[in-house]
Design an enzyme around this catalytic site. Structure first.
Site, PDB file in Angstrom:
ATOM      1  N   GLY A   1      76.841 -35.071  26.028  1.00  0.00           N
ATOM      2  CA  GLY A   1      78.275 -35.158  25.725  1.00  0.00           C
ATOM      3  C   GLY A   1      78.682 -36.380  24.925  1.00  0.00           C
ATOM      4  O   GLY A   1      79.870 -36.633  24.729  1.00  0.00           O
ATOM      5  N   THR A   2      77.698 -37.127  24.407  1.00  0.00           N
ATOM      6  CA  THR A   2      78.058 -38.314  23.608  1.00  0.00           C
ATOM      7  C   THR A   2      78.856 -37.923  22.362  1.00  0.00           C
ATOM      8  O   THR A   2      79.803 -38.617  21.971  1.00  0.00           O
ATOM      9  CB  THR A   2      76.797 -39.084  23.154  1.00  0.00           C
ATOM     10  OG1 THR A   2      75.829 -38.133  22.716  1.00  0.00           O
ATOM     11  CG2 THR A   2      76.230 -39.935  24.259  1.00  0.00           C
ATOM     12  N   GLY A   3      78.462 -36.813  21.735  1.00  0.00           N
ATOM     13  CA  GLY A   3      79.126 -36.400  20.495  1.00  0.00           C
ATOM     14  C   GLY A   3      80.577 -35.993  20.743  1.00  0.00           C
ATOM     15  O   GLY A   3      81.487 -36.396  20.013  1.00  0.00           O
ATOM     16  N   CYS A   4      80.793 -35.181  21.803  1.00  0.00           N
ATOM     17  CA  CYS A   4      82.159 -34.745  22.148  1.00  0.00           C
ATOM     18  C   CYS A   4      83.004 -35.976  22.461  1.00  0.00           C
ATOM     19  O   CYS A   4      84.166 -36.084  22.047  1.00  0.00           O
ATOM     20  CB  CYS A   4      82.144 -33.845  23.381  1.00  0.00           C
ATOM     21  SG  CYS A   4      81.033 -32.449  23.233  1.00  0.00           S
TER      22      CYS A   4
ATOM     23  N   LYS B   1      76.232 -38.831  12.610  1.00  0.00           N
ATOM     24  CA  LYS B   1      75.828 -39.570  13.816  1.00  0.00           C
ATOM     25  C   LYS B   1      74.315 -39.588  13.964  1.00  0.00           C
ATOM     26  O   LYS B   1      73.661 -38.563  13.830  1.00  0.00           O
ATOM     27  CB  LYS B   1      76.424 -38.896  15.062  1.00  0.00           C
ATOM     28  CG  LYS B   1      77.935 -38.827  15.057  1.00  0.00           C
ATOM     29  CD  LYS B   1      78.456 -37.955  16.192  1.00  0.00           C
ATOM     30  CE  LYS B   1      78.085 -36.516  16.035  1.00  0.00           C
ATOM     31  NZ  LYS B   1      78.718 -35.639  17.039  1.00  0.00           N
TER      32      LYS B   1
HETATM   33  N1  LIG Z   1      71.176 -43.692  23.736  1.00  0.00           N
HETATM   34  C1  LIG Z   1      72.252 -44.054  23.043  1.00  0.00           C
HETATM   35  N2  LIG Z   1      72.690 -45.337  23.072  1.00  0.00           N
HETATM   36  C2  LIG Z   1      73.787 -45.715  22.385  1.00  0.00           C
HETATM   37  N3  LIG Z   1      74.520 -44.884  21.649  1.00  0.00           N
HETATM   38  C3  LIG Z   1      74.135 -43.590  21.566  1.00  0.00           C
HETATM   39  C4  LIG Z   1      72.992 -43.099  22.258  1.00  0.00           C
HETATM   40  N4  LIG Z   1      72.876 -41.762  21.997  1.00  0.00           N
HETATM   41  C5  LIG Z   1      73.902 -41.443  21.188  1.00  0.00           C
HETATM   42  N5  LIG Z   1      74.653 -42.539  20.908  1.00  0.00           N
HETATM   43  C6  LIG Z   1      75.861 -42.586  20.091  1.00  0.00           C
HETATM   44  O1  LIG Z   1      76.726 -41.582  20.589  1.00  0.00           O
HETATM   45  C7  LIG Z   1      77.502 -41.041  19.541  1.00  0.00           C
HETATM   46  C8  LIG Z   1      77.291 -39.526  19.504  1.00  0.00           C
HETATM   47  O2  LIG Z   1      76.148 -39.262  18.728  1.00  0.00           O
HETATM   48  P1  LIG Z   1      75.079 -38.129  18.974  1.00  0.00           P
HETATM   49  O3  LIG Z   1      74.176 -38.150  17.791  1.00  0.00           O
HETATM   50  O4  LIG Z   1      74.457 -38.286  20.311  1.00  0.00           O
HETATM   51  O5  LIG Z   1      76.030 -36.863  18.981  1.00  0.00           O
HETATM   52  P2  LIG Z   1      75.723 -35.393  19.420  1.00  0.00           P
HETATM   53  O6  LIG Z   1      74.298 -35.047  19.156  1.00  0.00           O
HETATM   54  O7  LIG Z   1      76.747 -34.568  18.758  1.00  0.00           O
HETATM   55  O8  LIG Z   1      75.958 -35.431  21.000  1.00  0.00           O
HETATM   56  P3  LIG Z   1      76.106 -34.203  22.027  1.00  0.00           P
HETATM   57  O9  LIG Z   1      75.849 -32.978  21.248  1.00  0.00           O
HETATM   58  O10 LIG Z   1      75.129 -34.484  23.110  1.00  0.00           O
HETATM   59  O11 LIG Z   1      77.495 -34.260  22.546  1.00  0.00           O
HETATM   60  C9  LIG Z   1      77.047 -41.761  18.275  1.00  0.00           C
HETATM   61  O12 LIG Z   1      77.894 -42.855  18.021  1.00  0.00           O
HETATM   62  C10 LIG Z   1      75.649 -42.232  18.626  1.00  0.00           C
HETATM   63  O13 LIG Z   1      75.249 -43.333  17.846  1.00  0.00           O
HETATM   64  C1  LIG Z   2      80.976 -26.625  25.624  1.00  0.00           C
HETATM   65  C2  LIG Z   2      80.119 -27.591  24.880  1.00  0.00           C
HETATM   66  N1  LIG Z   2      80.614 -28.182  23.791  1.00  0.00           N
HETATM   67  C3  LIG Z   2      79.857 -29.074  23.110  1.00  0.00           C
HETATM   68  C4  LIG Z   2      78.582 -29.364  23.512  1.00  0.00           C
HETATM   69  C5  LIG Z   2      77.745 -30.334  22.696  1.00  0.00           C
HETATM   70  O1  LIG Z   2      77.278 -31.341  23.448  1.00  0.00           O
HETATM   71  C6  LIG Z   2      78.094 -28.725  24.661  1.00  0.00           C
HETATM   72  N2  LIG Z   2      76.850 -28.972  25.137  1.00  0.00           N
HETATM   73  N3  LIG Z   2      78.891 -27.860  25.335  1.00  0.00           N
HETATM   74 MG   LIG Z   3      77.365 -32.801  19.105  1.00  0.00          MG
END
Ligand SMILES: Nc1ncnc2c1ncn2[C@@H]1O[C@H](COP(=O)(O)OP(=O)(O)OP(=O)(O)O)[C@@H](O)[C@H]1O
Ligand SMILES: Cc1ncc(CO)c(N)n1
Ligand SMILES: [Mg+2]
Length: 539
Positions: A254-257, A219
């Protein structure tokens, strides 16, 4: 027959070894031993995701995000909590791990009883927890495993012990259908390599694939200075770049989750992996877009609204059937000039087409004022609803919204399917006219439900419409991940030959003049339907 209700959960026995609050072990029941299961006359499966992750007190990420994302996408989400974190919009203030035996117990309770389709993992803070999860999954196999290798929060706080790296790489990844690291996590998994470009992300996806998952998605949400949010997908042979607009907002906690649990929800609903990732990516982008100006907390990173669709006006939960591609079998498209020529009102024409066996109707009214169009559309909606036939509106999203139509069909020069989806919400049907494989790919990415492909034969209904022939139709069908309906010059003489093409995703024919430029619309429709049915049965 009287059915016994489930027994209440009583805590009458002495505390177990785990904690003073745990209840005594109760037997794990199979459906055959549950008398109350008989009460349901027709059992409806409910796509089920189990998230194994940490609690986030700010509720933007972790278990809380997973439950909301699954709910928003129509899946049930049960949860095994691995850790309790104290977090807010400024960062992580505390982490407390749940005892490993209680994690094992939670897994046993859910997996032994609740027909889980897909397991999604988030924060797995210790090597012992990963080991317990692997053992539980061996004992209770599920349809798919989505692993989001959460290691560091976006605020930079550590969420896992370094010893987990080995257990991820040598244990869990080999069981996973997809692994979804962000660039920082991908770098850690690969011993600290630096990742700055798309080419680096591709290399990382290829290296992580070697640990054994079926698919990898690296991602790029955290890649700096890009107007796009680009994720790199790898299936062991090919790369796919998922590109979305980067939304300018602080609310990305929380985008990744959310992405991983949305993929899990779509897989639980039966999607292919590629489709699940695309739906999940669109969902995150839309949620960020709708939440970009919301304010919660004083820190640098806020949560976003997973349930934004509840605020979208046409979100009528339960009022619509999910789109059934078989409804494309005999697609009747109205034309006001033809109706005028024969003295038919739009309502009469629609009624007659349905009487004759049309399976879906589109109002394509190019020269009628908005107000009479809306009145006619409302009347047609009543006719279609009472016969269970979906009604779509050509191009006019405003009319579709105002009459609560089942969907909209757009062409290449109309507003995009993605924008229509934003306006109509998830429950409506969206069709796009496509002539090329590239347009078919774009329509799928934009969240359309089906393609109209043509003109297959020369037609006078639409000016300046190049003819594709069977070759062009074949190219689009082969490239399309969506069901296709053929259109353009199709009539009783040639409809059979179109159906005989027998491409798996070619679901039917759309007709205008062959039905509506005729005196008796119902008998023309009946005739055409029997021709189609002689080639292919409607499931
Ligand atoms: N500002 C944004 N606009 C559009 N899409 C985004 C944005 N930020 C993240 N994304 C998308 O959200 C999804 C999650 O990616 P991201 O790289 O943010 O994960 P992450 O770092 O594991 O997130 P987190 O740890 O905050 O839960 C991907 O599809 C990414 O492209
Ligand atoms: C509990 C928990 N899981 C995942 C993430 C990653 O965003 C977070 N910040 N907190
Ligand atoms: Mg993540």
């Amino acid at each position: 027959m009287s059915c016994a209700p489930p027994p209440p959960i009583l805590r009458l026995h002495p505390p177990s070894s785990i904690s003073p609050f745990s209840s005594p072990r109760r037997p794990h029941l199979s459906p055959r031993t549950c008398p109350w299961r008989l009460a349901a006359a027709r059992e409806m499966p409910w796509p089920h995701v189990l998230t194994v992750a940490g609690s986030d007190s700010s509720a933007g990420a972790g278990i809380q995000a997973d439950v909301k994302a699954c709910a928003a996408l129509g899946a049930y989400c049960s949860s095994v909590i691995t850790a309790v974190t104290a977090q807010n919009t400024a960062g992580v203030q505390g982490v407390h791990l749940v005892p490993e035996e209680l994690i094992r117990e939670q897994l046993q309770s859910v997996l032994s009883d609740m027909s889980v389709d897909v397991v999604k993992t988030g924060m797995l803070p210790s090597a012992g927890i990963i080991k317990i999860l692997c053992e539980s999954l061996q004992k209770f196999p599920v349809k798919a495993l989505v692993v989001d290798p959460v290691m560091v929060s976006t605020s930079g706080d550590s969420l896992s012990d370094p010893s987990t790296l080995t257990y991820y790489r040598d244990g869990l990844f080999a069981m996973a259908d997809i692994v979804t690291p962000n660039v920082k996590e991908a770098s850690k998994l690969l011993g600290g390599v630096s990742l700055h470009t798309i080419a680096d992300m591709r290399d990382a996806a290829e290296s992580i694939y070697k640990f054994g998952p079926r698919y990898v998605l690296v991602k790029g949400g955290d890649m700096p200075d890009s107007s796009e949010a680009i994720d790199v997908f790898y299936d062991g042979k090919e790369f796919v770049e998922f590109r979305g607009h980067r939304i300018k907002t602080r609310n990305t906690h929380g985008t990744g989750c959310t992405l991983a649990s949305s993929i899990a929800a779509e897989l639980a609903k039966g999607s292919s992996m590629l489709n699940a990732v695309q739906v999940a990516k669109n969902f995150v982008e839309s949620a960020l877009h709708h939440s970009k100006d919301l304010v919660i907390g004083n820190g640098p990173q806020g949560p976003f609204d997973h349930l934004f669709r509840l605020k979208c006006p046409p979100y009528n939960i339960g009022s619509q059937q999910r789109f059934n591609p078989d409804s494309l079998f005999l697609y009747a498209v109205t034309d006001s000039r033809m109706n005028k020529r024969w003295g038919h009102s739009i309502e009469d024409a629609v009624k007659a087409a349905i009487e004759g066996g049309a399976t879906i109707v589109q109002l394509r009214e190019k020269d009628i004022e908005s107000r009479p169009f809306l009145e006619a559309a409302k009347a047609c909606m009543e006719i279609c609803r009472s016969s269970g036939v979906p009604l779509l509106i050509n191009d006019r999203v405003d009319i579709a919204l105002a009459c609560n139509a089942d969907g909209v069909h757009v062409g290449q020069s109309d507003i995009s399917a993605r924008e229509v989806r934003e306006l109509l919400g998830p429950g409506k049907i969206i069709g796009v006219s496509c002539k090329t494989p590239a347009q078919a790919e774009q329509a799928w990415r934009d969240g359309a439900d089906y393609l109209g492909c043509g003109g297959v034969f020369p037609t006078t209904t639409k000016a300046n419409n190049p003819t594709l022939g069977f070759g062009g139709l074949k190219a689009v069908c082969l490239a399309s991940k969506l069901p296709v309906v053929a259109i353009g010059g199709i009539n009783a003489t040639n409809a059979g030959s179109v159906m005989e093409l027998d491409f798996p995703n070619l679901k039917g024919v759309a007709v205008v003049s062959a039905l509506f430029d005729r005196e008796c619309v119902s008998s023309e429709t009946r005739n055409l339907r029997s021709i189609l049915a002689s080639v292919r049965c409607l499931a």
